[in-house]
Design a protein around this motif. Structure first.
Motif, PDB file in Angstrom:
ATOM      1  N   PRO A 219       0.805  -1.221   0.000  1.00  0.00           N
ATOM      2  CA  PRO A 219       0.000   0.000   0.000  1.00  0.00           C
ATOM      3  C   PRO A 219       0.839   1.272   0.000  1.00  0.00           C
ATOM      4  O   PRO A 219       0.492   2.253  -0.670  1.00  0.00           O
ATOM      5  N   PHE A 220       1.939   1.271   0.735  1.00  0.00           N
ATOM      6  CA  PHE A 220       2.789   2.457   0.814  1.00  0.00           C
ATOM      7  C   PHE A 220       3.551   2.672  -0.482  1.00  0.00           C
ATOM      8  O   PHE A 220       3.811   3.811  -0.882  1.00  0.00           O
ATOM      9  N   VAL A 221       3.912   1.578  -1.145  1.00  0.00           N
ATOM     10  CA  VAL A 221       4.568   1.694  -2.455  1.00  0.00           C
ATOM     11  C   VAL A 221       3.632   2.362  -3.447  1.00  0.00           C
ATOM     12  O   VAL A 221       4.007   3.311  -4.152  1.00  0.00           O
ATOM     13  N   PHE A 222       2.403   1.875  -3.511  1.00  0.00           N
ATOM     14  CA  PHE A 222       1.459   2.435  -4.487  1.00  0.00           C
ATOM     15  C   PHE A 222       1.098   3.871  -4.145  1.00  0.00           C
ATOM     16  O   PHE A 222       0.966   4.714  -5.035  1.00  0.00           O
ATOM     17  N   ASN A 223       0.973   4.157  -2.856  1.00  0.00           N
ATOM     18  CA  ASN A 223       0.688   5.538  -2.463  1.00  0.00           C
ATOM     19  C   ASN A 223       1.831   6.462  -2.868  1.00  0.00           C
ATOM     20  O   ASN A 223       1.601   7.615  -3.265  1.00  0.00           O
ATOM     21  N   ALA A 224       3.059   5.960  -2.780  1.00  0.00           N
ATOM     22  CA  ALA A 224       4.206   6.749  -3.228  1.00  0.00           C
ATOM     23  C   ALA A 224       4.088   7.051  -4.723  1.00  0.00           C
ATOM     24  O   ALA A 224       4.360   8.170  -5.176  1.00  0.00           O
ATOM     25  N   GLU A 225       3.654   6.055  -5.496  1.00  0.00           N
ATOM     26  CA  GLU A 225       3.476   6.258  -6.935  1.00  0.00           C
ATOM     27  C   GLU A 225       2.355   7.251  -7.218  1.00  0.00           C
ATOM     28  O   GLU A 225       2.446   8.065  -8.147  1.00  0.00           O
ATOM     29  N   VAL A 226       1.295   7.198  -6.426  1.00  0.00           N
ATOM     30  CA  VAL A 226       0.187   8.149  -6.559  1.00  0.00           C
ATOM     31  C   VAL A 226       0.685   9.572  -6.309  1.00  0.00           C
ATOM     32  O   VAL A 226       0.382  10.510  -7.066  1.00  0.00           O
ATOM     33  N   LEU A 227       1.455   9.740  -5.257  1.00  0.00           N
ATOM     34  CA  LEU A 227       1.981  11.062  -4.915  1.00  0.00           C
ATOM     35  C   LEU A 227       2.932  11.581  -5.996  1.00  0.00           C
ATOM     36  O   LEU A 227       2.915  12.765  -6.340  1.00  0.00           O
ATOM     37  N   LEU A 228       3.743  10.683  -6.542  1.00  0.00           N
ATOM     38  CA  LEU A 228       4.617  11.077  -7.654  1.00  0.00           C
ATOM     39  C   LEU A 228       3.806  11.560  -8.840  1.00  0.00           C
ATOM     40  O   LEU A 228       4.179  12.515  -9.535  1.00  0.00           O
ATOM     41  N   ASN A 229       2.682  10.907  -9.076  1.00  0.00           N
ATOM     42  CA  ASN A 229       1.840  11.205 -10.237  1.00  0.00           C
ATOM     43  C   ASN A 229       1.295  12.631 -10.210  1.00  0.00           C
ATOM     44  O   ASN A 229       0.990  13.209 -11.251  1.00  0.00           O
ATOM     45  N   VAL A 230       1.154  13.188  -9.005  1.00  0.00           N
ATOM     46  CA  VAL A 230       0.634  14.551  -8.888  1.00  0.00           C
ATOM     47  C   VAL A 230       1.730  15.543  -8.509  1.00  0.00           C
ATOM     48  O   VAL A 230       1.459  16.681  -8.130  1.00  0.00           O
ATOM     49  N   GLY A 231       2.986  15.095  -8.623  1.00  0.00           N
ATOM     50  CA  GLY A 231       4.105  16.006  -8.409  1.00  0.00           C
ATOM     51  C   GLY A 231       4.498  16.246  -6.971  1.00  0.00           C
ATOM     52  O   GLY A 231       5.272  17.156  -6.672  1.00  0.00           O
ATOM     53  N   ARG A 232       3.986  15.431  -6.054  1.00  0.00           N
ATOM     54  CA  ARG A 232       4.349  15.594  -4.644  1.00  0.00           C
ATOM     55  C   ARG A 232       5.555  14.691  -4.333  1.00  0.00           C
ATOM     56  O   ARG A 232       5.462  13.692  -3.627  1.00  0.00           O
ATOM     57  N   ASN A 233       6.672  15.071  -4.882  1.00  0.00           N
ATOM     58  CA  ASN A 233       7.855  14.215  -4.838  1.00  0.00           C
ATOM     59  C   ASN A 233       8.386  13.984  -3.426  1.00  0.00           C
ATOM     60  O   ASN A 233       8.826  12.882  -3.090  1.00  0.00           O
ATOM     61  N   SER A 234       8.375  15.014  -2.604  1.00  0.00           N
ATOM     62  CA  SER A 234       8.885  14.872  -1.244  1.00  0.00           C
ATOM     63  C   SER A 234       8.021  13.904  -0.432  1.00  0.00           C
ATOM     64  O   SER A 234       8.542  13.057   0.295  1.00  0.00           O
ATOM     65  N   GLU A 235       6.698  14.022  -0.576  1.00  0.00           N
ATOM     66  CA  GLU A 235       5.801  13.106   0.127  1.00  0.00           C
ATOM     67  C   GLU A 235       5.935  11.688  -0.417  1.00  0.00           C
ATOM     68  O   GLU A 235       5.819  10.707   0.331  1.00  0.00           O
ATOM     69  N   ALA A 236       6.161  11.577  -1.721  1.00  0.00           N
ATOM     70  CA  ALA A 236       6.360  10.256  -2.322  1.00  0.00           C
ATOM     71  C   ALA A 236       7.611   9.593  -1.760  1.00  0.00           C
ATOM     72  O   ALA A 236       7.618   8.390  -1.466  1.00  0.00           O
ATOM     73  N   LYS A 237       8.660  10.377  -1.595  1.00  0.00           N
ATOM     74  CA  LYS A 237       9.909   9.856  -1.017  1.00  0.00           C
ATOM     75  C   LYS A 237       9.652   9.319   0.392  1.00  0.00           C
ATOM     76  O   LYS A 237      10.094   8.219   0.745  1.00  0.00           O
ATOM     77  N   ASP A 238       8.904  10.081   1.180  1.00  0.00           N
ATOM     78  CA  ASP A 238       8.601   9.647   2.548  1.00  0.00           C
ATOM     79  C   ASP A 238       7.773   8.368   2.562  1.00  0.00           C
ATOM     80  O   ASP A 238       8.017   7.458   3.372  1.00  0.00           O
ATOM     81  N   ALA A 239       6.782   8.287   1.661  1.00  0.00           N
ATOM     82  CA  ALA A 239       5.926   7.099   1.596  1.00  0.00           C
ATOM     83  C   ALA A 239       6.741   5.870   1.207  1.00  0.00           C
ATOM     84  O   ALA A 239       6.540   4.774   1.742  1.00  0.00           O
TER      85      ALA A 239
END
Length: 339
Positions: A219-239
């Motif tokens: 779940p955290f991997v996919f959420n990271a990909e979701v965050l990347l998709n909308v340009g939230r790179n820092s949050e994606a890194k944390d996820a």
């Protein structure tokens, strides 16, 4: 890096395991009785009530039921049930230190770990029946329902999907059956396709909710990909870094893909390699960590390292030895068992 997160890394749960002393070799077969015996006597846990129904259903679907001891090349926590024509293996997952009352999940075994199919056998049976009803409502001859036997009668009535007037089968599954990783991920992607980024983000966050899929990093991997998709790179890194606190064989993809989002190179692999050295173990002991905890941590580290390459054989002896050191003799025997 807090590698203590995740069911397999929690030694506090070890006392919940029944530790039998019998060491007789189990005669495994591809029948349901062979699987039940294996789960009781080798995996040292309680077999699912409707396992025999699931095995019949898998066979009816065209999968070949295989011996539970046919584990060569598979992650050593898997209890094989059946094999598809593609070679994919459906299995039960035996967490070494499962919390009380946690049922064995149904998984698909992949090279680098496992993909969660359902939280338990009944949930997977229910899903298969709904999908059969929805996809073949005018063509099915009822073979799968017949194979499901008493479990089918308990879990689903043929025609309920049509009667519900829910047009989308994924919506029905989420509302009436349970939560499934692939279904949630499709739901999120549909939100993106419809231009609804907010709903995609909300569902992605929900996917990671505590206790929905305990022990799994997917779940955290996919959420990271979701965050990347909308340009939230820092949050994606944390996820992604949170995902890597779970067992790496639960990520649903290669370790490197998640490490890339986390902006880690090889430092985490090197860190874990150091932890499984004699020096690393002694350092933990000097810090006051209990010897049983150190042994369980090392077993978890070794499983993580093996998942990176997707090759398990070279680590089995040491992993089993770690479980022996932690007092989990039956788990050690299970890890090493092979037909």
């Amino acid at each position: 890096m807090n590698v203590g997160v995740g069911v397999v890394h929690r030694p506090a749960c070890a006392t919940a395991l029944p530790l039998r002393r019998g060491r007789g070799r189990v005669q495994c077969s591809s029948s349901s009785s062979g699987h039940v015996s294996f789960i009781k006597d080798v995996a040292a846990t309680q077999p699912p009530e409707h396992l025999h129904c699931l095995l019949k259903m898998l066979q009816t679907r065209g999968e070949t039921v295989i011996s539970p001891g046919a584990r060569q090349g598979l992650i050593p926590l898997a209890i094989p049930l059946s094999q598809k024509n593609s070679g994919a293996v459906t299995a039960l997952l035996r967490w070494p230190t499962a919390p009380p009352r946690m049922e064995m999940p149904v998984v698909e075994v992949r090279k680098h770990g496992v993909w969660l199919l359902a939280k338990n056998v009944d949930q997977y049976i229910h899903r298969l029946l709904v999908e059969e009803d929805a996809n073949n409502s005018h063509e099915t001859n009822g073979e799968l329902f017949h194979a499901s036997s008493e479990a089918g009668k308990k879990l689903y009535r043929m025609g309920d999907f049509a009667d519900s007037q829910i047009a989308n089968i994924d919506v029905y599954l989420l509302k009436k059956v349970g939560l499934f990783p692939d279904v949630l991920e499709r739901k999120i992607m549909r939100h993106f396709e419809e231009g609804d980024d907010v709903s995609a983000l909300v569902t992605g966050e929900f996917y990671t909710k505590k206790d929905l899929f305990p022990g799994f990093g997917r779940p955290f991997v996919f959420n990271a990909e979701v965050l990347l998709n909308v340009g939230r790179n820092s949050e994606a890194k944390d996820a992604a870094r949170v995902a890597l606190k779970s067992p790496w064989w639960t990520l649903g993809c290669k370790y490197e893909e998640v490490a890339c989002i986390a902006q880690w190179e090889d430092e985490q692999i090197e860190y874990i390699k150091e932890k499984v050295t004699e020096e690393g173990r002694n350092e933990d002991l000097k810090k006051g960590k209990a010897p049983a905890q150190v042994a369980l941590d090392e077993a978890a580290f070794l499983l993580d390292l093996a998942s990176v390459e997707g090759t398990w054989a070279g680590s089995l002896e040491r992993i089993a030895e770690c479980y022996k050191e932690a007092g989990l003799n039956e788990i050690a025997r299970f890890i090493l068992y092979n037909d």
